[in-house]
Design an enzyme around this catalytic site. Structure first.
Site, PDB file in Angstrom:
ATOM      1  CE1 TYR A 586       5.084   3.698   6.334  1.00  0.00           C
ATOM      2  CE2 TYR A 586       4.826   3.325   3.985  1.00  0.00           C
ATOM      3  CZ  TYR A 586       5.635   3.594   5.069  1.00  0.00           C
ATOM      4  OH  TYR A 586       6.981   3.771   4.909  1.00  0.00           O
ATOM      5  NE  ARG A 634       3.898   1.495  -4.668  1.00  0.00           N
ATOM      6  CZ  ARG A 634       5.211   1.680  -4.820  1.00  0.00           C
ATOM      7  NH1 ARG A 634       6.020   1.699  -3.781  1.00  0.00           N
ATOM      8  NH2 ARG A 634       5.722   1.853  -6.020  1.00  0.00           N
ATOM      9  NE  ARG A 728      17.957   0.669  -3.165  1.00  0.00           N
ATOM     10  CZ  ARG A 728      16.876   0.140  -2.610  1.00  0.00           C
ATOM     11  NH1 ARG A 728      15.896  -0.322  -3.375  1.00  0.00           N
ATOM     12  NH2 ARG A 728      16.763   0.067  -1.299  1.00  0.00           N
TER      13      ARG A 728
END
Length: 779
Positions: A586, A634, A728
């Site tokens: 990003y 991050r 997940r």
């Protein structure tokens, strides 16, 4: 398979794998004509002892009881590991090893082959595999790590050989260690390490010899491997030493472990380990076996084990399948997943020893636990079963309250105390309308807060409409969005007391204006696209995504202002923690990676310059974010692509953010370029968090295929992470953390069940399985 299809078999290489394959195939069909070519003499062997697992021995017992009985009589067994570091010896038991001399193993296999009628041609170079293939039904290439067969047919096998950085040498001591011993020596040249294990015990009537080198069969013997980084090896002058002088040097370094005894070599030389993989294991009627097909680092004792297991599988598949092509395909299909799993574990172990200097300052018990769990095959839970006293001592050193698993030990970041070490990782839900979080987000995040996690993170919340990834992404660029987020944070704080909720702020950069994930990930919208911007005018996927506009100074100022405004709103919303998203390709990540930042101004080029704009954004956000609330960052610690972010870059970037006030680094990897090649596997990203944490002593959040509470406990106790983020598993089970507590028998403040759910804090009963079986027959 009809015996006529494999009536004539050639085996290239007389190591354990080749010999055992020959013996098994001959035993299964005595009519086969099998020849083994071995260029060395029968007694020639490199290395000293070999280690086999109980699982491998069980396979040998069922496949050939004769070989199993002979091996059983020769094995040395022990179950303890000694870790020696800075004068302290920590012993862990319950591990179970079996070893014997490599020469003894070969003798047993020679005798078995000869008794079955296998022709053994020693001191004879095998003809080329292509020549043998023309005259035989099956050719087994067991010709080792430097396989001539593999190289001659590289176009078909597709080999890849990766060399590693440490130097090591195989030596032997003429006495038997009491345990598997790991010892660390911090020398003037750098860190050296010893791996040693017994492979022969003294005979019952042995009397100590006055000779400096007593024969192993009389006095016992141990394999001794000495390993160090290349630069340490050179600094110590070992690059100019012959084997005798190398053995003398190593014996002096580890004199206390050896009791002043010498070390001996057997044609030993200093090596670097090479990891071998192959795209295909067979070509026509030629098949690779053992080190010719694959290698795994010696520190997990797997070379001979894998070769023997290959032989078992190959013989079984040849026997079971109707024809040779089907048999060879079945052999590869059976063995490849096992080998890949072993290679992943071996790679983790290898990397640990390469990075050993960063661990030497750990407290002694943590260091020992870290070493024992380095491959991720030994974990906190099974080590607790093997040696509860050792594990309890490690937990006590870590700071676990009595009866508290490591994952339920609290952690403080600034004014925020997290009740446990579990983080619900940011997961894009693509379910917002005009950036507005709705009922879905309330239920999604609220459920996971009720499920016991210490920290629940939002998805990437975009700072502007043009900073969205997709039309379904959430935002914080309006007061209306802030009100919707306030509703969610209020629910978490009111209904899940003790849970914290954090916001991740980001800007999509060149990866924006794409479809919802399930409609085509990273694919541009059919209509309604918006302009995207980035560090450099490089599309994410050439010919697919739009070319972004390169941000100029005014554009950077605009983006920085958007982050600042969003951070102010996030503070008013009541978020407990803010994370700046500088990963996954990003916008801010695009400035950090050399693959996506090709600028020639002050914001491109060196890492220091590539960091400049992300740090400007961080500083602006930190300035408006409440002082008592923590900020994390991050990062993608590797791009999984050649020329991308290096390990050193990742550590340097983490150091820079920490110096600017980051309270923890959230260490992810990849998703920066579309042609990445990640090394997927269990906990595959955690080594990058480990490296940063131990290089900088800054708190880190580990992510990446962490799926079990046992893995979480193991990572924390070993000092590889301070928090573990799971994605997940929390989609599969919103109450993952509470269930982890119940499964470990924990019911403390680190995992409080909400009052309405407390009745469900025990595992529900299932149908009875312990009732008496009905009597169906009478004697």
């Amino acid at each position: 398979m009809p015996s006529s299809e494999t009536g004539r078999i050639a085996v290239i290489g007389g190591g354990p794998g080749g010999l055992y394959a020959a013996a098994l195939l001959k035993r299964l069909d005595p009519g086969r004509e099998i020849t083994v070519w071995e260029r060395n003499a029968p007694d020639d062997t490199f290395g000293f002892g070999v280690v086999l697992s109980d699982e491998t021995l069980g396979g040998i017992e069922h496949a050939d009881p004769v070989v199993y009985r002979a091996l059983s009589g020769a094995f040395v067994r022990w179950d303890t590991i000694d870790v020696v570091h800075r004068g302290a010896t920590l012993t862990s038991g319950g591990h179970g090893f079996a070893a014997l001399g490599r020469r003894t193993l070969l003798r047993i296999l020679h005798e078995r082959c000869a008794s079955l009628g296998v022709r053994l041609r020693f001191r004879t170079e095998a003809p080329p595999a292509a020549e043998l293939a023309a005259r035989h039904d099956l050719v087994i290439a067991a010709d080792g790590v430097h396989s001539a067969t593999r190289e001659a047919h590289a176009r078909h096998f597709g080999p890849a050989v990766t060399d590693h950085r440490n130097r090591y040498i195989w030596l032997a001591a003429d006495f038997a260690f009491d345990a598997f011993r790991f010892e660390i020596a911090e020398t003037e040249y750098g860190v050296m390490q010893l791996h040693a294990y017994p492979f022969s015990r003294p005979s019952p009537d042995h009397h100590p010899s006055t000779r400096p080198f007593g024969p192993p069969r009389e006095s016992g013997a141990s394999t001794v491997i000495v390993e160090m980084r290349e630069e340490v090896w050179r600094a110590a002058g070992l690059d100019t030493c012959d084997t005798a002088r190398s053995a003398e040097h190593c014996a002096k370094v580890f004199a206390e472990a050896l009791g002043g005894r010498p070390l001996r070599s057997n044609k030993s030389s200093w090596l670097t380990f090479a990891t071998v993989t192959n795209a295909h294991w067979s070509h026509g009627n030629t098949v690779l076996l053992g080190d010719a097909a694959h290698t795994a680092h010696f520190s997990i004792g797997s070379g001979t084990k894998l070769a023997v297991e290959d032989a078992l599988a190959l013989a079984a598949c040849v026997e079971e399948q109707p024809d040779l092509p089907t048999a060879l395909a079945a052999y590869e299909a059976e063995r490849r997943p096992v080998v890949l799993s072993t290679q992943r574990a071996a790679a983790a172990s290898l990397r640990w020893f390469e990075e050993l200097p960063q661990y030497v300052d750990q407290p002694p018990r943590r260091f020992a636990f870290n070493l024992l769990t380095r491959s991720r095959r030994v974990t906190h839970d099974n080590l607790r079963l093997r040696d509860p006293a050792f594990t309890e001592a490690v937990e006590e050193e870590f700071g676990c309250p009595p009866g508290t698993p490591p994952m339920f030990t609290p952690l403080r970041l600034r004014g925020l105390e997290l009740r446990n070490r579990v983080v619900v990782s940011p997961m894009d839900m693509y379910s917002a309308v005009d950036g507005l979080p709705g009922d879905f987000h309330l239920v999604h995040l609220g459920a996971r807060a009720l499920g016991g996690a210490g920290l629940v993170m939002t998805e990437m919340v975009c700072v502007s409409p043009e900073g969205r990834i997709t039309p379904g992404c959430t935002g914080l660029w309006t007061d209306e969005q802030a009100e919707a987020w306030t509703r969610i944070t209020r629910f978490v704080h009111d209904s899940a007391p003790g849970a914290a909720i954090g916001v991740q702020l980001g800007h999509s950069g060149r990866k924006g204006s794409t479809r919802l994930m399930w409609e085509g990930i990273d694919q541009p919208l059919d209509e309604g696209n918006w302009l995207v911007s980035a560090a450099s005018p490089l599309p994410y996927a050439q010919g697919v995504n739009q070319i972004p506009q390169e941000l100029d100074r005014a554009g950077m100022d605009e983006v920085r202002g958007r982050f600042t405004e969003a951070a102010r709103r996030a503070a008013r919303c009541g978020f407990d923690l803010l994370e700046l998203h500088c990963a996954h390709g990003y916008l801010l990540s695009g400035f950090l990676s050399p693959l996506t930042n090709l600028r020639t101004d002050a914001y491109g080029g060196t890492l220091e310059d590539r960091l400049r704009f992300p740090l400007e954004v961080f500083d602006a956000v930190r300035a408006v974010w409440p002082e008592d609330r923590p900020m994390t960052v991050r990062i993608s610690a590797t791009d999984w692509a050649q020329g991308g972010t290096s390990d050193e870059d990742a550590v340097a970037a983490a150091r820079a953010f920490a110096a600017h006030g980051a309270d923890a680094i959230d260490v992810s990897t990849g998703q920066v370029v579309p042609d990445e090649r990640p090394e997927y596997g269990r906990s595959y990203q955690t080594p990058y968090a480990d490296r940063i944490r131990n290089a900088l002593d800054v708190p880190v959040i580990a992510v990446g295929a962490i799926s079990s509470w046992d893995d979480v406990n193991s990572l924390l106790l070993a000092g590889r992470a301070d928090l573990c983020a799971l994605a997940r598993p929390h989609l599969y089970d919103p109450h993952w953390t509470l269930h982890a507590a119940a499964e470990q028998g924990y019911a403390g403040p680190g995992a409080s069940w909400p009052l309405p759910y407390r009745a469900g804090s025990r595992t529900p009963p299932t149908g009875r399985t312990d009732a008496p079986r009905p009597r169906l027959t009478l004697d």
